[in-house]
Design a protein around this motif. Structure first.
Motif, PDB file in Angstrom:
ATOM      1  N   SER A   1      29.814  55.706  49.046  1.00 31.73           N
ATOM      2  CA  SER A   1      30.532  56.704  48.261  1.00 31.73           C
ATOM      3  C   SER A   1      30.261  56.439  46.789  1.00 31.73           C
ATOM      4  O   SER A   1      30.309  55.291  46.330  1.00 31.73           O
ATOM      5  CB  SER A   1      32.039  56.640  48.550  1.00 31.73           C
ATOM      6  N   VAL A   2      29.959  57.505  46.049  1.00 34.87           N
ATOM      7  CA  VAL A   2      29.498  57.392  44.672  1.00 34.87           C
ATOM      8  C   VAL A   2      30.376  58.254  43.776  1.00 34.87           C
ATOM      9  O   VAL A   2      30.748  59.377  44.131  1.00 34.87           O
ATOM     10  CB  VAL A   2      28.032  57.851  44.534  1.00 34.87           C
TER      11      VAL A   2
ATOM     12  N   VAL B   1      35.688  53.979  46.104  1.00 32.33           N
ATOM     13  CA  VAL B   1      34.256  54.260  45.942  1.00 32.33           C
ATOM     14  C   VAL B   1      33.455  52.962  45.895  1.00 32.33           C
ATOM     15  O   VAL B   1      33.960  51.906  45.488  1.00 32.33           O
ATOM     16  CB  VAL B   1      33.969  55.108  44.680  1.00 32.33           C
ATOM     17  N   ASP B   2      32.210  53.054  46.306  1.00 32.51           N
ATOM     18  CA  ASP B   2      31.330  51.888  46.334  1.00 32.51           C
ATOM     19  C   ASP B   2      30.555  51.703  45.036  1.00 32.51           C
ATOM     20  O   ASP B   2      30.273  50.575  44.619  1.00 32.51           O
ATOM     21  CB  ASP B   2      30.314  52.015  47.476  1.00 32.51           C
TER      22      ASP B   2
ATOM     23  N   VAL C   1      39.172  52.161  40.733  1.00 37.04           N
ATOM     24  CA  VAL C   1      38.734  53.027  41.838  1.00 37.04           C
ATOM     25  C   VAL C   1      37.630  52.394  42.676  1.00 37.04           C
ATOM     26  O   VAL C   1      37.365  52.867  43.790  1.00 37.04           O
ATOM     27  CB  VAL C   1      38.280  54.403  41.311  1.00 37.04           C
ATOM     28  N   LEU C   2      36.990  51.346  42.170  1.00 44.34           N
ATOM     29  CA  LEU C   2      35.957  50.675  42.953  1.00 44.34           C
ATOM     30  C   LEU C   2      36.557  49.817  44.058  1.00 44.34           C
ATOM     31  O   LEU C   2      37.592  49.166  43.868  1.00 44.34           O
ATOM     32  CB  LEU C   2      35.098  49.793  42.055  1.00 44.34           C
ATOM     33  N   ARG C   3      35.895  49.787  45.196  1.00 41.70           N
ATOM     34  CA  ARG C   3      36.264  48.847  46.241  1.00 41.70           C
ATOM     35  C   ARG C   3      35.873  47.434  45.813  1.00 41.70           C
ATOM     36  O   ARG C   3      35.042  47.247  44.921  1.00 41.70           O
ATOM     37  CB  ARG C   3      35.553  49.196  47.552  1.00 41.70           C
ATOM     38  N   GLN C   4      36.444  46.433  46.451  1.00 42.63           N
ATOM     39  CA  GLN C   4      36.044  45.054  46.175  1.00 42.63           C
ATOM     40  C   GLN C   4      34.552  44.904  46.477  1.00 42.63           C
ATOM     41  O   GLN C   4      34.067  45.349  47.515  1.00 42.63           O
ATOM     42  CB  GLN C   4      36.872  44.083  47.017  1.00 42.63           C
TER      43      GLN C   4
ATOM     44  N   GLU D   1      34.374  40.369  44.890  1.00 43.97           N
ATOM     45  CA  GLU D   1      34.528  40.630  46.325  1.00 43.97           C
ATOM     46  C   GLU D   1      35.958  40.435  46.790  1.00 43.97           C
ATOM     47  O   GLU D   1      36.384  41.050  47.773  1.00 43.97           O
ATOM     48  CB  GLU D   1      33.611  39.689  47.119  1.00 43.97           C
ATOM     49  N   SER D   2      36.719  39.572  46.115  1.00 40.36           N
ATOM     50  CA  SER D   2      38.109  39.356  46.491  1.00 40.36           C
ATOM     51  C   SER D   2      38.930  39.104  45.242  1.00 40.36           C
ATOM     52  O   SER D   2      38.392  38.824  44.155  1.00 40.36           O
ATOM     53  CB  SER D   2      38.241  38.153  47.437  1.00 40.36           C
TER      54      SER D   2
END
Length: 284
Positions: free
Chosen positions: A98-99, A165-166, A190-193, A280-281
């Protein structure tokens, strides 16, 4: 110093005025009209340097790093000749991702991203100019871009849910914001980890002349609102990003020097690729 105050000092305009002149300029570009009645994409418009006043120049897009294949993949008038680079070249998009495109304009980069992420991915474009959003939605229909949607909103207050979003891309837009710290906080939100930021923008290499810094059109056209590399690095780190890289494009003077009739803008401005990653976390 608060970012809004810093932005005023950098551009010579208060935040409200800066947003207004930017919105007005890109509304004129979207509708193809200028205050003098001409077309917005003229050879002396920064971020819009088409040699042909009737249509954006493919040659300009090539200078920004787009390939002939990319130019051929998008139908209609989504390519307005805006930008200072090609975020697709640094985003390394993968199928199913997702962008989010900050300041998506008429949708050109969104449609290219949709091709990269495929039918299992999705692309969201956010733009604060209603005229641009309408134009982008019409272009989406023409391109049959079913996985692309366009939302009206400011990049300082994204109409996007948390950790959804990725990848975030953007092309010569963050410099237009009077509150860049808030832009990066929102991007982080809004970004995922593990999600990443991959944008093209302009950065300062020397002080902007005072009369340029105070000129509303210079601010709205990507000239007077840029930050230094050190400041952008600090803003990204303060927002929580890691693996930050800001790489100037030494060849960008080829197109940047034509952005102003009176000044060689390349004497104090250069395009750059800006990448960063959300940890990442929460422990990192």
């Amino acid at each position: 110093m608060p970012e809004s105050n810093d932005a005023t000092a950098a551009s010579g305009l208060d935040a409200r005025t800066q947003r207004e002149v930017v919105r007005e300029r890109y509304a004129r570009i979207a509708t193809g009209e200028r205050e003098d009645g001409g077309n917005c994409c003229s050879s002396d418009d920064s971020c819009c340097s088409s040699e042909d006043a009737a249509a954006p120049s493919d040659e300009t897009a090539r200078k920004l790093g787009y390939s002939d294949g990319e130019l051929a993949r998008v139908d209609g008038d989504a390519n307005l000749g805006l930008g200072c680079g090609n975020p697709q070249a640094i985003a390394s998009l993968a199928a199913g991702e997702s962008v989010l495109d900050l300041g998506s304009g008429a949708g050109f980069d969104c449609f290219l991203a949709a091709d990269e992420v495929g039918p299992t991915g999705r692309v969201i474009g956010v733009d604060m100019t209603p005229e641009m959003v309408r134009k982008a939605r019409a272009n989406a229909e023409e391109n049959g871009a079913e996985t692309v949607e366009f939302r009206l909103g400011e990049i300082e207050h994204l109409p996007v849910s948390d950790s959804s979003v990725d990848v975030i891309i953007s092309n010569c837009v963050v410099n237009l914001s009077p509150d860049k710290q808030q832009v990066f906080h929102e991007a982080f939100r809004v970004l995922r980890q593990g999600g990443r930021l991959a944008i093209s923008d302009v950065v300062l290499t020397a002080a902007v002349p005072d009369d340029v810094r105070a000129d509303p059109e210079s601010v709205a056209s990507c000239v007077a609102g840029a930050s230094t590399i050190d400041r952008l690095d600090r803003l990204l780190a303060d927002a929580g990003f890691e693996s930050i890289s800001i790489s100037p494009n030494d060849d960008s003077d080829e197109f940047i020097r034509d952005w102003d009739d009176e000044y060689d803008v390349s004497e104090f401005l250069v395009s750059a690729t800006i990448t960063a990653r959300k940890p990442e976390s929460d422990d990192e």
